[in-house]
Scaffold this motif. Structure first.
Motif, PDB file in Angstrom:
ATOM      1  N   PRO A 155       0.838  -1.197   0.000  1.00 35.15           N
ATOM      2  CA  PRO A 155       0.000   0.000   0.000  1.00 35.15           C
ATOM      3  C   PRO A 155       0.877   1.253   0.000  1.00 35.15           C
ATOM      4  O   PRO A 155       2.081   1.175   0.210  1.00 35.15           O
ATOM      5  N   SER A 156       0.259   2.388  -0.218  1.00 38.47           N
ATOM      6  CA  SER A 156       0.984   3.643  -0.271  1.00 38.47           C
ATOM      7  C   SER A 156       1.724   3.888   1.049  1.00 38.47           C
ATOM      8  O   SER A 156       1.150   3.746   2.121  1.00 38.47           O
ATOM      9  N   GLN A 157       3.003   4.237   0.953  1.00 37.66           N
ATOM     10  CA  GLN A 157       3.804   4.516   2.147  1.00 37.66           C
ATOM     11  C   GLN A 157       3.520   5.948   2.593  1.00 37.66           C
ATOM     12  O   GLN A 157       3.596   6.869   1.787  1.00 37.66           O
ATOM     13  N   PRO A 158       3.207   6.142   3.877  1.00 34.23           N
ATOM     14  CA  PRO A 158       2.852   7.478   4.335  1.00 34.23           C
ATOM     15  C   PRO A 158       4.036   8.444   4.470  1.00 34.23           C
ATOM     16  O   PRO A 158       3.844   9.651   4.520  1.00 34.23           O
ATOM     17  N   SER A 159       5.249   7.937   4.515  1.00 32.51           N
ATOM     18  CA  SER A 159       6.412   8.801   4.700  1.00 32.51           C
ATOM     19  C   SER A 159       7.316   8.772   3.474  1.00 32.51           C
ATOM     20  O   SER A 159       7.141   7.956   2.578  1.00 32.51           O
ATOM     21  N   VAL A 160       8.281   9.663   3.472  1.00 32.93           N
ATOM     22  CA  VAL A 160       9.268   9.727   2.396  1.00 32.93           C
ATOM     23  C   VAL A 160      10.537   9.018   2.879  1.00 32.93           C
ATOM     24  O   VAL A 160      10.975   9.203   4.006  1.00 32.93           O
ATOM     25  N   SER A 161      11.103   8.176   2.026  1.00 27.75           N
ATOM     26  CA  SER A 161      12.366   7.502   2.324  1.00 27.75           C
ATOM     27  C   SER A 161      13.332   7.762   1.174  1.00 27.75           C
ATOM     28  O   SER A 161      12.977   8.390   0.179  1.00 27.75           O
ATOM     29  N   ARG A 162      14.510   7.214   1.325  1.00 25.78           N
ATOM     30  CA  ARG A 162      15.529   7.343   0.283  1.00 25.78           C
ATOM     31  C   ARG A 162      16.089   5.959  -0.008  1.00 25.78           C
ATOM     32  O   ARG A 162      16.152   5.106   0.873  1.00 25.78           O
ATOM     33  N   ILE A 163      16.493   5.764  -1.244  1.00 23.85           N
ATOM     34  CA  ILE A 163      17.301   4.588  -1.583  1.00 23.85           C
ATOM     35  C   ILE A 163      18.729   5.091  -1.692  1.00 23.85           C
ATOM     36  O   ILE A 163      19.007   6.072  -2.404  1.00 23.85           O
ATOM     37  N   VAL A 164      19.631   4.446  -0.954  1.00 23.82           N
ATOM     38  CA  VAL A 164      21.037   4.830  -0.985  1.00 23.82           C
ATOM     39  C   VAL A 164      21.894   3.640  -1.390  1.00 23.82           C
ATOM     40  O   VAL A 164      21.544   2.494  -1.154  1.00 23.82           O
ATOM     41  N   LYS A 165      23.006   3.972  -2.011  1.00 29.12           N
ATOM     42  CA  LYS A 165      23.987   2.960  -2.376  1.00 29.12           C
ATOM     43  C   LYS A 165      25.215   3.153  -1.497  1.00 29.12           C
ATOM     44  O   LYS A 165      25.728   4.282  -1.365  1.00 29.12           O
ATOM     45  N   VAL A 166      25.670   2.070  -0.894  1.00 30.96           N
ATOM     46  CA  VAL A 166      26.874   2.076  -0.067  1.00 30.96           C
ATOM     47  C   VAL A 166      27.853   1.118  -0.748  1.00 30.96           C
ATOM     48  O   VAL A 166      27.549  -0.059  -0.924  1.00 30.96           O
ATOM     49  N   ALA A 167      29.001   1.648  -1.150  1.00 29.77           N
ATOM     50  CA  ALA A 167      29.957   0.826  -1.904  1.00 29.77           C
ATOM     51  C   ALA A 167      31.355   0.986  -1.308  1.00 29.77           C
ATOM     52  O   ALA A 167      31.716   2.030  -0.777  1.00 29.77           O
ATOM     53  N   ARG A 168      32.134  -0.089  -1.433  1.00 27.68           N
ATOM     54  CA  ARG A 168      33.531  -0.065  -0.967  1.00 27.68           C
ATOM     55  C   ARG A 168      34.383   0.637  -1.993  1.00 27.68           C
ATOM     56  O   ARG A 168      34.141   0.673  -3.126  1.00 27.68           O
TER      57      ARG A 168
END
Length: 168
Positions: A155-168
């Motif tokens: 269902p629709s997410q009520p908050s805002v999030s981020r997708i982040v990339k963590v790389a070596r």
């Protein structure tokens, strides 16, 4: 899986929102840069909306805490090893090159603290807007991939999030 089915599977107790936006899934996949010889681990696999889009790889392991979703994952992603359990424990026991995570924000905060003790090439994680990633900078390259919210999920997410990339 249709939107109605995804809505019926979501459990607010687990803060479950299943990423379905083709655009955001494409950005996530691009950031993960999965190669044919990679071992991929997805924690918080939910109903398999991300796992179904992943490219071919050496191995795919899906971890989900909610036992109601285990059989759904096995049917949706038959080539994957599906494990029911605690991602924060299993992430130390399972080998992987690429980590993908869409966990509740409080669990993701703990996972971020765990990253320095893990061996991996790339992690692509959904994190809350206020997640402090500074503690990873210096040891890792941290890149914001995109923001995700509302209609990106079922269902629709009520908050805002981020997708982040963590790389070596």
């Amino acid at each position: 899986m249709n939107d109605e089915k995804l809505r019926s599977l979501a459990d607010p107790e687990f803060e479950q929102y299943f990423l379905v936006s083709p655009e955001k899934l494409s950005l996530l996949l691009s950031a993960a840069d999965i190669q044919p010889d990679d071992r991929v681990l997805e924690v918080g696999a939910g109903a398999g909306t991300v796992a179904r889009t992943l490219p071919s790889c050496k191995s795919l392991t899906l971890v989900e805490l909610d036992d109601r979703l285990i059989e759904i994952l096995r049917e949706a992603v038959p080539h994957a090893q599906v494990i029911q359990g605690d991602a924060l424990r299993l992430v130390h026991e399972l080998p992987f090159d690429v980590l993908i995570g869409n966990l509740p924000n409080i669990v993701t905060e703990s996972l971020i603290d765990t990253l320095p003790s893990l061996s991996f090439r790339t992690a692509v994680l959904a994190v809350g807007q206020s997640a402090n990633l500074d503690r990873l900078r210096g040891s890792y390259t941290v890149t914001e991939v995109t923001t995700i919210s509302g209609d990106d999920f079922r269902p629709s997410q009520p908050s805002v999030s981020r997708i982040v990339k963590v790389a070596r």
